[in-house]
Write a protein that holds these residues in place. Structure first.
Motif, mmCIF file in Angstrom:
data_model
loop_
_atom_site.group_PDB
_atom_site.id
_atom_site.type_symbol
_atom_site.label_atom_id
_atom_site.label_comp_id
_atom_site.label_asym_id
_atom_site.label_seq_id
_atom_site.Cartn_x
_atom_site.Cartn_y
_atom_site.Cartn_z
ATOM 1 N N GLN A 36 0.836 -1.207 0.000
ATOM 2 C CA GLN A 36 0.000 0.000 0.000
ATOM 3 C C GLN A 36 0.869 1.256 0.000
ATOM 4 O O GLN A 36 0.358 2.369 0.128
ATOM 5 C CB GLN A 36 -0.918 0.011 1.218
ATOM 6 C CG GLN A 36 -0.187 0.056 2.557
ATOM 7 C CD GLN A 36 -1.124 0.254 3.725
ATOM 8 O OE1 GLN A 36 -2.188 0.840 3.586
ATOM 9 N NE2 GLN A 36 -0.731 -0.233 4.898
ATOM 10 N N SER A 38 3.231 3.556 -2.079
ATOM 11 C CA SER A 38 3.603 3.867 -3.459
ATOM 12 C C SER A 38 5.111 4.031 -3.641
ATOM 13 O O SER A 38 5.624 3.894 -4.750
ATOM 14 C CB SER A 38 2.878 5.137 -3.921
ATOM 15 O OG SER A 38 3.254 6.245 -3.119
ATOM 16 N N ALA A 49 -5.105 0.443 -3.045
ATOM 17 C CA ALA A 49 -5.422 1.812 -2.630
ATOM 18 C C ALA A 49 -6.479 1.790 -1.534
ATOM 19 O O ALA A 49 -7.637 1.473 -1.785
ATOM 20 C CB ALA A 49 -5.918 2.613 -3.822
ATOM 21 N N GLY A 57 -5.480 6.429 -0.512
ATOM 22 C CA GLY A 57 -4.457 5.784 -1.333
ATOM 23 C C GLY A 57 -4.692 5.926 -2.818
ATOM 24 O O GLY A 57 -3.744 5.794 -3.609
ATOM 25 N N HIS A 58 -5.940 6.213 -3.221
ATOM 26 C CA HIS A 58 -6.217 6.358 -4.649
ATOM 27 C C HIS A 58 -5.447 7.531 -5.275
ATOM 28 O O HIS A 58 -5.198 7.529 -6.481
ATOM 29 C CB HIS A 58 -7.725 6.549 -4.869
ATOM 30 C CG HIS A 58 -8.531 5.325 -4.529
ATOM 31 N ND1 HIS A 58 -9.004 5.071 -3.259
ATOM 32 C CD2 HIS A 58 -8.919 4.278 -5.295
ATOM 33 C CE1 HIS A 58 -9.669 3.937 -3.263
ATOM 34 N NE2 HIS A 58 -9.638 3.435 -4.474
ATOM 35 N N ILE A 61 -2.308 6.374 -7.219
ATOM 36 C CA ILE A 61 -2.381 5.388 -8.296
ATOM 37 C C ILE A 61 -1.706 5.891 -9.571
ATOM 38 O O ILE A 61 -0.951 5.151 -10.223
ATOM 39 C CB ILE A 61 -3.854 4.993 -8.564
ATOM 40 C CG1 ILE A 61 -4.353 4.114 -7.411
ATOM 41 C CG2 ILE A 61 -3.983 4.244 -9.891
ATOM 42 C CD1 ILE A 61 -5.792 3.658 -7.556
ATOM 43 N N CYS A 72 -2.882 -2.060 -10.124
ATOM 44 C CA CYS A 72 -3.391 -1.363 -8.946
ATOM 45 C C CYS A 72 -4.783 -1.888 -8.628
ATOM 46 O O CYS A 72 -5.615 -2.044 -9.535
ATOM 47 C CB CYS A 72 -3.455 0.149 -9.170
ATOM 48 S SG CYS A 72 -1.840 0.950 -9.301
ATOM 49 N N SER A 74 -8.211 -1.031 -6.901
ATOM 50 C CA SER A 74 -8.831 0.263 -6.644
ATOM 51 C C SER A 74 -10.354 0.140 -6.582
ATOM 52 O O SER A 74 -10.937 -0.757 -7.194
ATOM 53 C CB SER A 74 -8.440 1.236 -7.770
ATOM 54 O OG SER A 74 -9.183 2.420 -7.716
#
Length: 324
Positions: A36, A38, A49, A57-58, A61, A72, A74
């Protein structure tokens, strides 16, 4: 972790695929790292995410796609770059648990689940120290014991591991139930039932009920290891389908200790009694609570086939997690 194909991940999570490349190329691409964070991603990673209270977390992406990440996971539609894939699911955390359950099923080794109101991290570390005298052990690092930490721990499993020790935490009903469904332990250990999170669970009886959710996904021939000195856990006598093994200082049913002696401020000496004999041990931390942690590790060690010598070595060479 062992490699998984994108196709395998899609099947495990029921994700919808959004990709620039052809479907056949997408399905055969492999993942060897799940995170998680990046900052950790590589071209072989799956980034999931999570929308937290402070950070979503999105928002990372697109950064992951720029780095050439494989995929990813999502709950929001964000267009992927060529060479990358977006796996769209309604709930990322639930999808992560499904994927972790799928990955766990690749391993035919004993899984040990550990929970408790206080001291479960130290208990888990001591159990791992003992089992490590005979087995190649994977165990939860720090307090990675929630619906993100448990999957991340399971994804660290490799073919060389011979046993897994997984800590499970909770503060609401249903949380351990969800984690136990993923881990499916053959042995479940509850260190104690106190008052932590009583504001969410209503009473110590509620806390006990929540902790016992771990047994819902244990086999009938599994083993429940319980602290017999705890007034709430002692009420479980005769109420679980699994075989019960008790440890304690006051409770002398199965595994117990006596002749406790504080050795300065650093160690506790005691004699440990088991159905198969007794031995002296020097626990490298002070206090009765550490003796109880050691007794729980003795109980697990005996159930996993360790000798007295191996168990004693694991206890006396125990190194606690930093700041615990």
């Amino acid at each position: 972790m062992k490699k998984m194909t994108i196709g395998e991940i899609i099947e495990a999570t029921n994700a919808q695929v959004i990709a620039v490349d052809g479907l056949d190329e997408v399905l055969n691409k492999t993942i060897s790292h799940i995170t998680q964070n990046s900052k950790e991603v590589t071209k072989d990673s799956l980034f999931f995410a999570v929308q937290g209270e402070r950070v979503d977390g999105h928002q990372f992406i697109e950064e992951c796609f720029e780095k050439g990440i494989a995929a990813c996971l999502s709950s929001k539609v964000i267009a992927p770059k060529k060479g990358s894939v977006l796996l769209l699911v309604p709930d990322v955390k639930k999808a992560l648990l499904k994927l972790a359950a799928h990955y766990r099923n690749k391993f035919n080794i004993p899984f040990i689940g550990i929970t408790g109101s206080v001291g479960k991290t130290t208990t888990k570390d001591m159990v791992a120290s003992v089992l490590g005298q005979k087995y190649d052990v994977l165990w939860t690092q720090g307090n990675y014991n929630n619906d993100i930490g448990v999957p991340l721990t399971l994804f660290r499993l490799e073919d060389h591991h011979e046993i897994a020790v997984i800590e499970m935490g909770m503060n609401h009903f249903g949380e351990i139930h969800a984690l136990a469904e993923v881990v499916r332990p053959q042995l479940g250990l509850i260190s104690n039932v106190g008052v932590a999170h009583i504001e969410y669970l209503g009473s110590r009886e509620g806390i006990l009920k929540a902790k016992c959710e771990m047994f819902d996904f244990m086999p009938k021939d599994g083993i429940a290891v319980l602290n017999g000195d705890n007034d709430m856990l002692s009420t479980l006598e005769g109420k679980l389908p699994q075989k019960l093994r008790w440890f304690g200082i006051e409770n002398k049913k199965d595994i117990y200790a006596d002749h406790l002696e504080l050795m300065g401020m650093e160690k506790t000496k005691c004699t440990i009694h088991t159905p198969g004999g007794s031995f002296d041990a020097m626990i490298p931390m002070p206090g009765e609570h550490m003796v109880l942690n050691a007794l729980s590790a003795v109980t697990v060690g005996l159930e996993m086939g360790l000798s007295f010598a191996e168990i004693k070595e694991g206890i006396e060479n125990f190194v606690p997690t930093k700041n615990r």
